[in-house]
Design an enzyme around this catalytic site. Structure first.
Site, PDB file in Angstrom:
ATOM      1  N   LYS A 184       0.856  -1.195   0.000  1.00 24.10           N
ATOM      2  CA  LYS A 184       0.000   0.000   0.000  1.00 24.10           C
ATOM      3  C   LYS A 184       0.889   1.240   0.000  1.00 24.10           C
ATOM      4  CE  LYS A 184      -1.436   3.024   2.810  1.00 24.10           C
ATOM      5  NZ  LYS A 184      -1.438   4.255   2.007  1.00 24.10           N
ATOM      6  N   GLU A 260      11.416   1.209   9.688  1.00 22.50           N
ATOM      7  CA  GLU A 260      12.417   2.230   9.327  1.00 22.50           C
ATOM      8  C   GLU A 260      11.746   3.578   9.530  1.00 22.50           C
ATOM      9  OE1 GLU A 260      15.483   1.791   8.684  1.00 22.50           O
ATOM     10  OE2 GLU A 260      15.514  -0.380   8.416  1.00 22.50           O
ATOM     11  N   CYS A 294      14.965  10.737   5.350  1.00 21.53           N
ATOM     12  CA  CYS A 294      15.130  10.360   6.762  1.00 21.53           C
ATOM     13  C   CYS A 294      16.583  10.476   7.208  1.00 21.53           C
ATOM     14  CB  CYS A 294      14.630   8.935   6.974  1.00 21.53           C
ATOM     15  SG  CYS A 294      15.394   7.779   5.829  1.00 21.53           S
TER      16      CYS A 294
END
Ligand code: NAP
Length: 493
Positions: A184, A260, A294
């Site tokens: 998704k 993560e 990130c």
């Protein structure tokens, strides 16, 4: 244009799911997909509902049974086909990343290459890595074999910032190791993070049901995926806030959460370095993809002896960066993904100025384009430093000795990536050893990822490691099969 050809173009009908090897147009409301550079809607995708999630998992469960019995060679053959398709669709993937994710040309290229290296690694997987192991037993006449088995169904939920690669980071290892996938994508990037990948695999001999893609809002179907009874692993990449919720839902089903999450990377610069080189790397670490990574440099920690020179040089270069639509390949700073992310960034900047930081350049915005921003006289407590700002913003914090640098670097809830710039290797290694992070790069900057290296974080940055042999801990089960070759002494029985 054939239907398959169309599946790479922005003009295609994207109001589809990919379930059990079929493109399905469901009777659902739709989600608009916007080009962040122009803020124009260019496509719509279905707003999936819990029933669609169930259909995707049913297909994945059924298909995985046979797939787990195929040989590694057969699985690698399919992945090699996907590599070939991907390479032949390079330009379409890069165009979609520019239009849907606001990726500048260097970022689209970087994302495509990282994804290509990852899928090629799994298409060429060394069978030794998952071969059975014979182990010595303490018991007479007993032998032991340790077998790596697939987990089953891997639910993959990537974010919008590196949508294509962060879905690829899970799909080829899942498939190579005998699992099936329900994916998704983020509703900001449902095409490059989901439907485009289905297009690629639809051109291969991947059996139906092994890769299922459903679009929909995380707030509406995220819980149905993360807490699904048929998900054996939930591979989630995104914010720490949502990651904690995902972990709780997965744990309730005793599914394995592979997480993560967010970061707040420090870039520690000592006084003995080449200024030009460290500023160049510092610019890349903060401004690549507008800071929406990130592992971006969230804070610059610079020794007081070179602090003023660093700020001056960094500001001069930041203020020259070309900002604009990534479809003009000269631009190095593209748009922020949406208004709410832009507003968060602008607030972090304004709060930091109110808290005493000096705005050297930037601070403003036009549409979704935030100006490259440099904040000097910053402290670690200011909003742009202590939060993951996820924008083209460089708070520059001075330090006077290595102990202070380490204290500031570690004074964060996160521990994903980091970097140390120092010409004295012994000192640099000592600094690297003391930084609390899953990844430390000496004489580089924090944005670095390789298909064979362990990628992941400590503290609130996640659980587990992606890539190479390290992902086996998440995507396979370890089975111990022992054989007793002579009668055993069962003590008093
Ligand atoms: P996010 O808001 O946490 O969303 C990530 C994904 O989770 C999206 O697909 C989102 O779908 C989905 N989601 C939302 N609510 C959910 C729920 N209740 N259950 C299950 N899934 C749900 O993060 P983001 O804003 O997309 O990405 C930015 C964050 O990702 C930053 O914190 C960044 O540091 C982190 N990140 C980490 C890594 C890493 O490797 N450690 C890499 C990249 C990004 P919708 O979009 O439909 O809401």
């Amino acid at each position: 244009m054939s239907v398959q050809e169309e599946r790479y173009s922005i003009e295609a009908d994207w109001n589809v799911f990919y379930i059990d090897g079929e493109w399905v147009t469901p009777d659902r409301s739709t989600i608009d997909v916007q080009n962040p550079a122009t803020q124009e809607v260019f496509a719509e995708v279905p707003a999936g509902q819990p029933d669609d999630v169930e259909d995707a998992f049913d297909a994945a469960v059924e298909a995985q049974k046979e797939w787990s019995n195929t040989s590694l060679e057969e699985r690698k053959k399919v992945l090699q086909q996907a590599v070939d398709v991907m390479k032949s669709r390079r330009q379409e993937v890069m165009d979609m990343l520019a239009i849907e994710a606001g990726s500048t040309m260097p970022k689209s290229m970087g994302e495509f290459e990282t994804a290509r290296q990852t899928i090629e690694y799994w298409a060429n997987l060394d069978p030794e890595l998952i071969a059975d192991r014979e182990l010595e037993s303490d018991f007479s006449g007993k032998t032991s074999r340790i077998v790596k088995e697939p987990q089953g169904v891997i639910a993959v939920i990537p974010p919008w910032n590196w949508p294509f690669h962060l879905a690829i980071r899970s799909i080829p290892p899942a498939l190579a190791l005998g699992n099936s996938v329900v994916l998704k994508p983020s509703s900001e990037t449902p095409i490059s993070g989901g439907l485009l990948l289905a297009s690629i695999f639809a051109e291969t001999d991947l059996p139906d049901g092994l890769l299922n893609v459903i679009t929909g809002k995380g707030s509406e179907i995220g819980d149905d995926i993360a807490g699904n009874n048929d998900a054996d692993v939930v591979a989630f990449t995104g914010s720490t806030e949502v990651g904690r919720r995902v972990a709780r839902l997965a744990a309730d089903q005793l599914s394995f959460p592979a997480l993560e999450l967010g970061g707040n990377a420090p870039y520690v610069v000592t006084e003995d370095v080449d200024l030009d080189e460290v500023v160049t790397a510092g610019m890349f670490g903060t401004f690549y993809h507008q800071g929406q990574i990130c592992i971006s440099t969230n804070r610059h920690l610079v020794h007081e002896d070179i602090y003023d020179d660093y700020v001056k040089e960094f500001t001069a270069r930041a203020s020259e960066l070309p900002v604009g639509d990534p479809q003009d390949t000269q631009n190095l700073i593209g748009p922020i993904i949406n208004e709410s992310q832009r507003d968060k960034i602008i607030n972090f900047i304004q709060e930091s100025v109110d808290q005493g930081a000096t705005l050297e350049t930037g601070g403003g915005y036009d549409g979704l384009f935030v100006e490259p921003t440099v904040l000097s006289d910053a402290t670690n407590e200011m909003s742009a430093s202590c939060n993951e700002h996820f924008g083209p913003v460089a708070p520059i914090i001075p330090f006077s000795n290595d102990e202070e640098a380490i204290r500031i670097a570690n004074d964060t809830e996160f521990g994903l990536s980091s970097a140390v710039r120092c010409d004295d290797w012994e000192r640099a290694r000592k600094l690297a050893d003391e930084i609390e992070a899953g990844m430390v790069h000496i004489n580089d900057q924090p944005i670095h990822e390789e298909a064979t290296m362990p990628f992941g974080g400590v503290k609130m940055s996640g659980m587990g490691r992606f890539h190479g042999e390290w992902i086996l801990d998440e995507f396979t089960e370890t089975k111990w099969i022992s054989e007793q070759h002579e009668p055993r002494d069962y003590l008093v029985f």
